[in-house]
Write a protein that holds these residues in place. Structure first.
Motif, PDB file in Angstrom:
ATOM      1  N   VAL A 199      -3.480  13.602 -19.307  1.00  0.00           N
ATOM      2  CA  VAL A 199      -4.186  12.648 -18.458  1.00  0.00           C
ATOM      3  C   VAL A 199      -4.329  13.200 -17.049  1.00  0.00           C
ATOM      4  CG1 VAL A 199      -2.011  11.450 -17.924  1.00  0.00           C
ATOM      5  CG2 VAL A 199      -4.177  10.254 -17.571  1.00  0.00           C
ATOM      6  N   LYS A 200      -5.488  12.965 -16.470  1.00  0.00           N
ATOM      7  CA  LYS A 200      -5.668  13.133 -15.029  1.00  0.00           C
ATOM      8  C   LYS A 200      -5.347  11.769 -14.424  1.00  0.00           C
ATOM      9  CE  LYS A 200      -8.897  14.051 -11.297  1.00  0.00           C
ATOM     10  NZ  LYS A 200     -10.300  13.980 -10.873  1.00  0.00           N
ATOM     11  N   PHE A 201      -4.208  11.681 -13.756  1.00  0.00           N
ATOM     12  CA  PHE A 201      -3.659  10.413 -13.290  1.00  0.00           C
ATOM     13  C   PHE A 201      -3.985  10.248 -11.812  1.00  0.00           C
ATOM     14  CE2 PHE A 201      -0.331   7.584 -11.757  1.00  0.00           C
ATOM     15  CZ  PHE A 201      -0.182   6.648 -12.768  1.00  0.00           C
ATOM     16  N   THR A 202      -5.060   9.491 -11.524  1.00  0.00           N
ATOM     17  CA  THR A 202      -5.482   9.279 -10.147  1.00  0.00           C
ATOM     18  C   THR A 202      -5.170   7.833  -9.775  1.00  0.00           C
ATOM     19  OG1 THR A 202      -7.238  10.893 -10.514  1.00  0.00           O
ATOM     20  CG2 THR A 202      -7.367   9.591  -8.504  1.00  0.00           C
ATOM     21  N   ALA A 203      -3.893   7.579  -9.504  1.00  0.00           N
ATOM     22  CA  ALA A 203      -3.411   6.239  -9.166  1.00  0.00           C
ATOM     23  C   ALA A 203      -2.130   6.384  -8.355  1.00  0.00           C
ATOM     24  CB  ALA A 203      -3.160   5.424 -10.429  1.00  0.00           C
ATOM     25  N   PRO A 204      -1.833   5.406  -7.487  1.00  0.00           N
ATOM     26  CA  PRO A 204      -0.627   5.478  -6.670  1.00  0.00           C
ATOM     27  C   PRO A 204       0.605   4.863  -7.329  1.00  0.00           C
ATOM     28  CG  PRO A 204      -1.977   3.657  -5.931  1.00  0.00           C
ATOM     29  CD  PRO A 204      -2.724   4.301  -7.062  1.00  0.00           C
ATOM     30  N   ASP A 205       0.506   4.496  -8.610  1.00  0.00           N
ATOM     31  CA  ASP A 205       1.621   3.866  -9.315  1.00  0.00           C
ATOM     32  C   ASP A 205       2.578   4.948  -9.815  1.00  0.00           C
ATOM     33  OD1 ASP A 205       3.393   2.491 -10.910  1.00  0.00           O
ATOM     34  OD2 ASP A 205       1.856   1.318 -11.952  1.00  0.00           O
ATOM     35  N   PHE A 206       3.491   5.363  -8.946  1.00  0.00           N
ATOM     36  CA  PHE A 206       4.369   6.473  -9.302  1.00  0.00           C
ATOM     37  C   PHE A 206       5.487   6.063 -10.247  1.00  0.00           C
ATOM     38  CE2 PHE A 206       3.452  10.199  -6.330  1.00  0.00           C
ATOM     39  CZ  PHE A 206       2.103   9.921  -6.368  1.00  0.00           C
ATOM     40  N   TYR A 207       5.752   4.768 -10.344  1.00  0.00           N
ATOM     41  CA  TYR A 207       6.677   4.301 -11.387  1.00  0.00           C
ATOM     42  C   TYR A 207       6.066   4.571 -12.756  1.00  0.00           C
ATOM     43  CZ  TYR A 207       9.169   1.150 -14.528  1.00  0.00           C
ATOM     44  OH  TYR A 207       9.857   0.625 -15.587  1.00  0.00           O
ATOM     45  N   LEU A 208       4.803   4.189 -12.932  1.00  0.00           N
ATOM     46  CA  LEU A 208       4.132   4.450 -14.202  1.00  0.00           C
ATOM     47  C   LEU A 208       4.019   5.948 -14.449  1.00  0.00           C
ATOM     48  CD1 LEU A 208       2.578   3.561 -16.712  1.00  0.00           C
ATOM     49  CD2 LEU A 208       0.511   3.360 -15.283  1.00  0.00           C
ATOM     50  N   LEU A 209       3.716   6.712 -13.418  1.00  0.00           N
ATOM     51  CA  LEU A 209       3.631   8.166 -13.574  1.00  0.00           C
ATOM     52  C   LEU A 209       4.946   8.741 -14.085  1.00  0.00           C
ATOM     53  CD1 LEU A 209       2.181  10.881 -13.203  1.00  0.00           C
ATOM     54  CD2 LEU A 209       2.864  10.825 -10.799  1.00  0.00           C
ATOM     55  N   GLU A 210       6.059   8.299 -13.500  1.00  0.00           N
ATOM     56  CA  GLU A 210       7.370   8.798 -13.941  1.00  0.00           C
ATOM     57  C   GLU A 210       7.647   8.408 -15.383  1.00  0.00           C
ATOM     58  OE1 GLU A 210      11.391   8.822 -15.105  1.00  0.00           O
ATOM     59  OE2 GLU A 210      10.313   6.950 -14.684  1.00  0.00           O
ATOM     60  N   ARG A 211       7.270   7.178 -15.747  1.00  0.00           N
ATOM     61  CA  ARG A 211       7.500   6.709 -17.121  1.00  0.00           C
ATOM     62  C   ARG A 211       6.663   7.506 -18.123  1.00  0.00           C
ATOM     63  NH1 ARG A 211      11.947   4.892 -18.346  1.00  0.00           N
ATOM     64  NH2 ARG A 211      12.252   6.628 -16.908  1.00  0.00           N
ATOM     65  N   ILE A 212       5.426   7.825 -17.760  1.00  0.00           N
ATOM     66  CA  ILE A 212       4.586   8.643 -18.641  1.00  0.00           C
ATOM     67  C   ILE A 212       5.199  10.027 -18.803  1.00  0.00           C
ATOM     68  CG2 ILE A 212       2.322   9.723 -18.909  1.00  0.00           C
ATOM     69  CD1 ILE A 212       1.113   7.340 -17.396  1.00  0.00           C
ATOM     70  N   ARG A 213       5.620  10.616 -17.673  1.00  0.00           N
ATOM     71  CA  ARG A 213       6.229  11.949 -17.734  1.00  0.00           C
ATOM     72  C   ARG A 213       7.481  11.943 -18.608  1.00  0.00           C
ATOM     73  NH1 ARG A 213       4.446  16.672 -17.349  1.00  0.00           N
ATOM     74  NH2 ARG A 213       4.621  15.940 -19.470  1.00  0.00           N
ATOM     75  N   HIS A 214       8.340  10.934 -18.418  1.00  0.00           N
ATOM     76  CA  HIS A 214       9.585  10.852 -19.178  1.00  0.00           C
ATOM     77  C   HIS A 214       9.316  10.641 -20.667  1.00  0.00           C
ATOM     78  CE1 HIS A 214      13.658   9.693 -20.327  1.00  0.00           C
ATOM     79  NE2 HIS A 214      13.137   8.609 -20.894  1.00  0.00           N
ATOM     80  N   THR A 215       8.341   9.797 -20.975  1.00  0.00           N
ATOM     81  CA  THR A 215       8.098   9.408 -22.365  1.00  0.00           C
ATOM     82  C   THR A 215       7.320  10.464 -23.134  1.00  0.00           C
ATOM     83  OG1 THR A 215       8.016   7.113 -21.582  1.00  0.00           O
ATOM     84  CG2 THR A 215       7.232   7.523 -23.815  1.00  0.00           C
TER      85      THR A 215
END
Length: 289
Positions: free
Chosen positions: A160-176
């Motif tokens: 994914v190209k993740f262009t959003a400021p939701d870094f909680y979701l970003l961390e969860r995507i990376r972890h999962t």
């Protein structure tokens, strides 16, 4: 396909035609001066949503001809017209692009099942790997972790190209999803995203500021956060001034000041007024010697 990818700009003439010579010069500046690791072609920065299907194909062809196998190429083929997206996907795949990318369908309020079907339909027809382009601020499409998981269930969806400021979701995507490619899409947040172990970044300002972006990414990977922070600060000073003056027009004018025939932006974007041209040139001199 990791590292810093420019969201490639395109050169247009005053009548809105693709200026192939200028496009090749932009490509060379990205590769030879900015030293980016790859190119993301026909995204928002390339004014993709303002041009015809034939112009998109012309750009895809010119970029591939200029680059060959020098760096990886990602083709943004997303469209509200799914037939166009499939046509473009087949076109670039036959040419040899390393991956396709597609923005989430926008404007109409599509539900998630419709969005999922959009990606699945493209990938049934196109034999390539795909990177989702998620940019909620412009599309209005906000997806949660479970919905990303459903999209990632398709083995041809590689990231994914993740262009959003939701870094909680970003961390969860990376972890999962440790095996999926995650690219940060906000240039001004590159350091923060890099700390969360993204695989790279795709950005507009990398067309002129790619070297600093690479330094930020590399310093974070080495654990040298203070060094990365210092470069991010300068980068954000640059970004602030560019945004205030007019994003795409200012980047193009800075490229012009570097001897690159970057052309003009397509209408309805307006050219810079004389005083803003001078500001753009000053920004280029101040930050990009």
């Amino acid at each position: 396909m990791k590292g810093i990818f420019s969201a490639l700009m395109c050169s247009f003439d005053e009548r809105g035609n693709v200026n192939e010579k200028g496009l090749r010069e932009i490509i060379r500046y990205n590769l030879d001066v900015c030293k980016v690791d790859g190119l993301y072609v026909n995204g928002s920065t390339g004014e993709n949503f303002l041009i015809s299907t034939e112009q998109k194909k012309q750009i895809f062809e010119t970029v591939y001809d200029e680059v060959g196998g020098e760096v990886p190429l990602i083709a943004q083929i997303g469209s509200l017209n799914i037939d166009e997206a499939i046509d473009l996907g087949k076109f670039v795949t036959g040419m040899g692009y390393n991956a396709i990318s597609a923005v989430t369908p926008f404007y109409y309020k599509f539900n998630f099942e419709e969005i999922k079907d959009y990606y699945d339909t493209i990938l049934k027809e196109v034999d390539n790997q795909l990177i989702i382009y998620s940019i909620p601020a412009l599309t209005g499409v906000h997806m949660n972790l479970d919905q990303f998981a459903e999209l990632f269930n398709n083995s041809k969806v590689i990231g994914v190209k993740f262009t959003a400021p939701d870094f909680y979701l970003l961390e969860r995507i990376r972890h999962t999803f440790p095996d999926k490619l995650i690219y940060s899409g906000f240039d001004e947040m590159l350091l923060s995203a890099s700390v969360l172990n993204v695989d790279g970044a795709i950005g507009s300002t990398f067309n002129i500021n790619g070297q600093r972006a690479k330094q930020i990414f590399d310093f974070v990977q080495k654990g040298q956060l203070q060094e990365a922070l210092a470069i991010q600060k300068v980068t954000n000073d640059l970004i602030s001034e560019v945004l205030e003056n007019g994003l795409y027009q200012t980047i193009k004018q800075i490229l012009q000041s570097k001897g690159v025939d970057a052309g003009v932006c397509r209408k309805p974007m307006k050219p810079l007024a004389t005083e803003k041209l001078e500001v753009a040139n000053t920004i280029g001199k101040r930050y990009l010697q």
